[in-house]
Write an enzyme that holds these catalytic residues in place. Structure first.
Site: not given
Lengths: 139, 139, 139, 139
Positions: C17, C47, C59-60, C90
């Site tokens: 940056d 996936w 796998t968010p 989960k």
């Protein structure tokens, strides 16, 4: 024959868009990275060094184009071949070819200038003639 | 005269590079977003809808170019003017002009096709002729 | 001892940056890529395959954090070490450490779920229990 | 009650990933942009100005976290609410909430320091105590 450099990378999930293929603008980012790798491979000093020694801050792009022939997706390994194909007084042209194996994915063309910070407005930059030794390194 | 759309935005810190100016590849991203905004303003249904009704997944780019005239930096407000300047059977050309006030920062040209998922390889996509009603909306 | 994977990369100009250092959000992108590389190294199917065989789309992340200890800049080679440090019904937690040589640049922590497309709204996704064989591969 | 700022934006196609939802790392980018907008709304001078007057180059992040509650996709309008929730000697905490209408999409927490360029190594940066007037503007 001109010097060339091969930049190898793997496409990431985050490089792909909802169509599940590489988002096209990433190719421009990779072509630019491949140009940086090319300069490094040619023995060019870093811009931090050239800024200190010559006031040169980099080789910004003034004209850029790409053709997209085949799509690619995440997990695929690709390579980008880069070389300077034209030299002018204040600009030069780098050509890039992105391939996955034998398949050409995209071809790019960058017209770059050598830039210094504009002495009249330090938020802006301006082009300066390309030194002979810069060109000699990259040819 | 062709329909046109103005997309307004403010340049973010994260859009700029170590030279403190907009990283060039972001213009391609913004041109693409401006094309999406243009389609929406023309009354085009979303790609999610066209995917369901016609199998069309979007208008991927096959050839893209841009010229960069003036640099810009974060905190500056810019606008991008977009319109279709050419129609062919399977492709069309969108022209973009990015401005900060009266100053032209960059001009872009996108050649787009209308794409469907390739029935022979669902990881790939292919071009399909542009329907009359699509063209009528955007003209 | 838990399985771990090392993901190696070079920082690009476009990753930095206007302060001339890595833009922090890129570390999250790299941690995510390192997680994908970790799964691949563990022998997880893609996936695309799990979507076809089990309806699992990925796998968010549901909770993500990072600490930034030292800055880094373009041209520097770094590596990211990743491993699963916790398993729940989960969700699971992946820890990442980014290093330049011996210097720790950043540490990250990702809480991930295994997701399927929400049958009630295909624009949304929802979590599903983690199968034993998934866990066994990554442990 | 603390000052707060609302940053409004539309999610772009390029912000979304192959799962067709916002790629999570973009939220960190937007939270950061929202912090910049917050500072501007508070009347803070630009970093270019503070660099010249005080040597301060910005407020880099040292610790960042986010929770993701609901997914969002392109074409959706969202807003991010930001405010400083804690002040320490050399750091402060900004809290962000991203919403689409009444739906909370994500919550973020940034721990920032006020940084100056490290006098011993100009490629690195270091934290400095937060001046009273800086804090007074943002409270």
């Amino acid at each position: 024959m001109a010097r060339r450099n091969i930049f190898r990378m793997r496409i990431a999930f985050s490089d792909c868009d909802p169509a599940q293929i590489v988002y096209f603008a990433n190719y421009f980012r990779w072509f630019d990275t491949s140009s940086h790798e090319f300069f490094t491979a040619c023995g060019m000093p870093s811009w931090r060094e050239t800024l200190a020694t010559r006031g040169a801050i980099g080789t910004p792009l003034v004209d850029v184009g790409a053709k997209f022939m085949n799509s690619a997706t995440y997990g695929e390994d690709i390579e980008i071949e880069s070389s300077v194909v034209e030299w002018k007084t204040k600009s030069f042209v780098i050509r890039h070819v992105a391939r996955r194996g034998e398949t050409v994915l995209a071809e790019g063309r960058e017209v770059r200038v050598l830039a210094i910070r504009d002495p009249e407005n330090t938020l802006r930059i301006k082009a300066t003639p390309i030194p002979e030794d810069f060109r000699a390194l990259c040819e």
